[in-house]
Design a protein around this motif. Sequence first.
Motif, mmCIF file in Angstrom:
data_model
loop_
_atom_site.group_PDB
_atom_site.id
_atom_site.type_symbol
_atom_site.label_atom_id
_atom_site.label_comp_id
_atom_site.label_asym_id
_atom_site.label_seq_id
_atom_site.Cartn_x
_atom_site.Cartn_y
_atom_site.Cartn_z
ATOM 1 N N TYR A 106 -22.967 -16.396 -32.978
ATOM 2 C CA TYR A 106 -22.793 -14.844 -33.141
ATOM 3 C C TYR A 106 -24.196 -14.334 -33.001
ATOM 4 C CZ TYR A 106 -18.136 -15.428 -34.796
ATOM 5 O OH TYR A 106 -16.778 -15.877 -34.575
ATOM 6 N N GLY A 107 -25.254 -15.064 -33.392
ATOM 7 C CA GLY A 107 -26.750 -14.585 -33.536
ATOM 8 C C GLY A 107 -26.880 -13.815 -34.687
ATOM 9 N N SER A 108 -27.807 -13.812 -35.485
ATOM 10 C CA SER A 108 -28.109 -13.620 -36.855
ATOM 11 C C SER A 108 -29.311 -12.513 -36.780
ATOM 12 C CB SER A 108 -28.371 -14.591 -37.805
ATOM 13 O OG SER A 108 -27.713 -15.360 -37.910
ATOM 14 N N PRO A 109 -29.199 -11.286 -37.442
ATOM 15 C CA PRO A 109 -30.536 -10.565 -37.469
ATOM 16 C C PRO A 109 -31.599 -11.365 -38.015
ATOM 17 C CG PRO A 109 -28.503 -9.421 -38.253
ATOM 18 C CD PRO A 109 -28.066 -11.058 -38.140
ATOM 19 N N GLU A 110 -32.707 -10.754 -37.581
ATOM 20 C CA GLU A 110 -34.095 -11.601 -37.968
ATOM 21 C C GLU A 110 -34.401 -11.384 -39.143
ATOM 22 O OE1 GLU A 110 -38.823 -11.925 -36.628
ATOM 23 O OE2 GLU A 110 -37.393 -10.549 -35.566
ATOM 24 N N ARG A 111 -34.873 -12.350 -40.131
ATOM 25 C CA ARG A 111 -35.104 -12.292 -41.338
ATOM 26 C C ARG A 111 -36.685 -11.978 -41.615
ATOM 27 N NH1 ARG A 111 -34.473 -16.857 -46.331
ATOM 28 N NH2 ARG A 111 -34.241 -15.382 -48.070
ATOM 29 N N GLN A 112 -36.805 -10.820 -42.320
ATOM 30 C CA GLN A 112 -38.195 -10.451 -42.015
ATOM 31 C C GLN A 112 -39.098 -11.109 -43.539
ATOM 32 O OE1 GLN A 112 -39.436 -8.094 -40.019
ATOM 33 N NE2 GLN A 112 -37.404 -8.194 -39.256
ATOM 34 N N GLY A 113 -38.184 -11.610 -44.328
ATOM 35 C CA GLY A 113 -39.284 -12.448 -45.542
ATOM 36 C C GLY A 113 -38.274 -12.695 -46.594
ATOM 37 N N PRO A 114 -38.953 -13.538 -47.469
ATOM 38 C CA PRO A 114 -37.680 -14.222 -48.402
ATOM 39 C C PRO A 114 -37.157 -13.078 -49.442
ATOM 40 C CG PRO A 114 -39.799 -14.566 -48.978
ATOM 41 C CD PRO A 114 -40.122 -14.167 -47.563
ATOM 42 N N GLU A 115 -38.060 -11.966 -49.429
ATOM 43 C CA GLU A 115 -37.531 -10.693 -50.438
ATOM 44 C C GLU A 115 -36.963 -9.277 -49.581
ATOM 45 O OE1 GLU A 115 -37.099 -11.364 -53.303
ATOM 46 O OE2 GLU A 115 -38.391 -13.322 -53.428
ATOM 47 N N SER A 116 -36.986 -9.681 -48.260
ATOM 48 C CA SER A 116 -36.420 -8.463 -47.530
ATOM 49 C C SER A 116 -34.695 -8.150 -47.621
ATOM 50 C CB SER A 116 -36.396 -8.667 -46.130
ATOM 51 O OG SER A 116 -35.769 -9.935 -45.880
ATOM 52 N N ASP A 117 -34.105 -7.081 -47.636
ATOM 53 C CA ASP A 117 -33.020 -6.931 -47.617
ATOM 54 C C ASP A 117 -32.287 -7.382 -46.518
ATOM 55 O OD1 ASP A 117 -30.560 -5.817 -48.440
ATOM 56 O OD2 ASP A 117 -30.716 -3.738 -47.502
ATOM 57 N N TRP A 118 -32.162 -8.512 -46.234
ATOM 58 C CA TRP A 118 -31.412 -9.586 -45.242
ATOM 59 C C TRP A 118 -30.019 -9.043 -44.602
ATOM 60 C CZ3 TRP A 118 -30.185 -14.728 -44.380
ATOM 61 C CH2 TRP A 118 -29.889 -15.306 -43.113
ATOM 62 N N THR A 119 -29.210 -9.821 -45.593
ATOM 63 C CA THR A 119 -27.643 -10.038 -45.796
ATOM 64 C C THR A 119 -27.181 -8.620 -46.274
ATOM 65 O OG1 THR A 119 -27.588 -11.151 -47.618
ATOM 66 C CG2 THR A 119 -27.794 -12.452 -45.779
ATOM 67 N N HIS A 120 -27.475 -8.098 -47.449
ATOM 68 C CA HIS A 120 -26.980 -7.273 -48.086
ATOM 69 C C HIS A 120 -25.503 -7.563 -48.535
ATOM 70 C CE1 HIS A 120 -27.676 -2.942 -49.739
ATOM 71 N NE2 HIS A 120 -26.299 -3.074 -49.895
ATOM 72 N N MET A 121 -25.114 -8.656 -48.970
ATOM 73 C CA MET A 121 -23.655 -9.212 -49.079
ATOM 74 C C MET A 121 -23.415 -8.127 -50.346
ATOM 75 S SD MET A 121 -23.400 -13.377 -49.027
ATOM 76 C CE MET A 121 -24.461 -13.843 -49.963
ATOM 77 N N ASN A 122 -22.173 -7.766 -50.210
ATOM 78 C CA ASN A 122 -21.928 -6.470 -51.276
ATOM 79 C C ASN A 122 -20.244 -6.857 -51.658
ATOM 80 O OD1 ASN A 122 -20.246 -5.532 -49.069
ATOM 81 N ND2 ASN A 122 -21.810 -3.833 -48.848
ATOM 82 N N ASP A 123 -19.704 -7.899 -51.261
ATOM 83 C CA ASP A 123 -18.227 -8.149 -51.688
ATOM 84 C C ASP A 123 -17.738 -9.432 -51.614
ATOM 85 O OD1 ASP A 123 -15.932 -6.540 -52.664
ATOM 86 O OD2 ASP A 123 -14.977 -7.582 -50.828
ATOM 87 N N ILE A 124 -16.829 -9.801 -52.427
ATOM 88 C CA ILE A 124 -16.188 -11.041 -52.688
ATOM 89 C C ILE A 124 -14.792 -11.244 -53.157
ATOM 90 C CG2 ILE A 124 -17.360 -11.564 -54.700
ATOM 91 C CD1 ILE A 124 -17.497 -14.751 -53.953
ATOM 92 N N ASP A 125 -14.053 -11.606 -52.629
ATOM 93 C CA ASP A 125 -12.428 -11.929 -53.065
ATOM 94 C C ASP A 125 -12.279 -13.164 -52.515
ATOM 95 O OD1 ASP A 125 -12.142 -8.871 -53.512
ATOM 96 O OD2 ASP A 125 -12.246 -8.523 -51.367
ATOM 97 N N GLN A 126 -11.003 -13.532 -53.276
ATOM 98 C CA GLN A 126 -10.645 -14.828 -53.167
ATOM 99 C C GLN A 126 -9.187 -14.747 -52.268
ATOM 100 O OE1 GLN A 126 -9.553 -17.651 -56.366
ATOM 101 N NE2 GLN A 126 -10.448 -19.324 -54.916
ATOM 102 N N LEU A 127 -9.019 -15.216 -51.257
ATOM 103 C CA LEU A 127 -7.719 -15.024 -50.489
ATOM 104 C C LEU A 127 -6.459 -16.058 -51.080
ATOM 105 C CD1 LEU A 127 -9.549 -14.854 -47.093
ATOM 106 C CD2 LEU A 127 -8.871 -13.083 -48.505
ATOM 107 N N PRO A 128 -5.472 -15.759 -50.701
ATOM 108 C CA PRO A 128 -4.305 -16.495 -51.081
ATOM 109 C C PRO A 128 -4.590 -18.212 -50.805
ATOM 110 C CG PRO A 128 -3.345 -14.496 -50.173
ATOM 111 C CD PRO A 128 -4.822 -14.656 -50.077
ATOM 112 N N ASN A 129 -5.164 -18.394 -49.860
ATOM 113 C CA ASN A 129 -5.249 -19.623 -49.393
ATOM 114 C C ASN A 129 -6.301 -20.369 -50.094
ATOM 115 O OD1 ASN A 129 -7.528 -18.637 -48.172
ATOM 116 N ND2 ASN A 129 -7.115 -18.966 -45.989
#
Length: 408
Positions: free
Chosen positions: A175-198
């Motif tokens: 898919y291609g990933s956005p470039e990571r600017q550094g270890p402390e950059s706001d790179w992914t901004h992961m903001n949600d997690i849910d467990q699916l029925p599977n």
Amino acid sequence: MLADTSETVAQSGDTYPGATLISVQDYKYDGRLIEVSQNGTVNWEFDPPNSRVFDAEYLENGNVLVAVATKTAPENCPPDQLNQVEDECVHNRVLELDGDALQHNETQIVWRYTWYDEFVQHHEVHDVDRLDSGETAIIDMGNNRAFTVAQNGSITWNWNGTKRLGEGSEFDQQYGSPERQGPESDWTHMNDIDQLPNGNFQLSIRNFDVIVEVNPETNRIVDVIGQPGNHSFLYEQHNPHRLTEWGTVLVADSENDRVVEYDLESGTAVWTYGGDDILQWPRDADRLPNGNTLIADSLHNRVIEVNAAGEIVWEYSGVQLPYAVDRKGVPEERGETVPGWQLEGRTENANAAVGFVRQVEGWASYVFPVWMKLPELLSLVGIGVTTVALVVDFTWPLVSRRLQSDED
């Protein structure tokens, strides 16, 4: 505590019964968690100082699970965390609050999991989820990871986003990933997690504009919704919810100012509500059992409930920058739902000029008081320009004479 219902709540039509849990990020650091009745009364409030409050949910035992990011003095931060900056620190806390105590406006913490981070912005804990196993699933946005912890605090599963999404990963190759600017950059901004029925985990990778499904046994990404940079599909989304029985996902498509429901097999939108003339940066949307949809309309500083005809039947505006909403008695996942193709969508966009003004007003609230709208902002800009002009008018003759003297 009672809210001024004449200003904060409006109701017309059939709403789904129950109180509403609203987490408030707030523009500065005065976030809180409130439970609001249908008539706008605040039943109780959890108001941690110097904090932003993100995801919260009712638990089956009557307690409330909440994600809190507290701005902390650097001297209270572990020294090994102060590697990049020395003048800020955030204390990320996942708290289980006693439900009975909350009803008396008291705070009693019955379980917690915490960690520190030296960056206050974009390193806060955004989402937590209590699993059927009793474990708690957590998003650590600052370290680009998702993990689960047992009741004793031991980590039982860990997913490294840097490894699984970064350069050279299977995801990056496909898919291609956005470039990571550094270890402390706001790179992914992961903001949600849910467990699916599977048993797999669904993760929202906001800055990639994608939702991924991860197999916790192998940690491999087995499905992707969206594509990095394809902003017509998703654009920095929040809080996706699977409507498992219908094979769809309901998403707060934040930067597109809409809530959209996609059929997972075809990738087509089966319901859309919003446009910048209706919503501004929504960040949560829950489908209620009667077909209504509960929405956190963040930059409009309100929570609304929309019926199957696309009409607002309940609105609460007693908050500044709401983050997440839940209706009491409605399960976070796997509850009874109605699919989008049985509902009427609605999309209304303002003209470009009006949309731009509203966007400026909304984001300016992060810097200026929330009451400052375009006229006040223009006045402030005018004062700044006038001040600069006066300074230049006063100092230029002095500078000019000095330059002339140097030439002589």
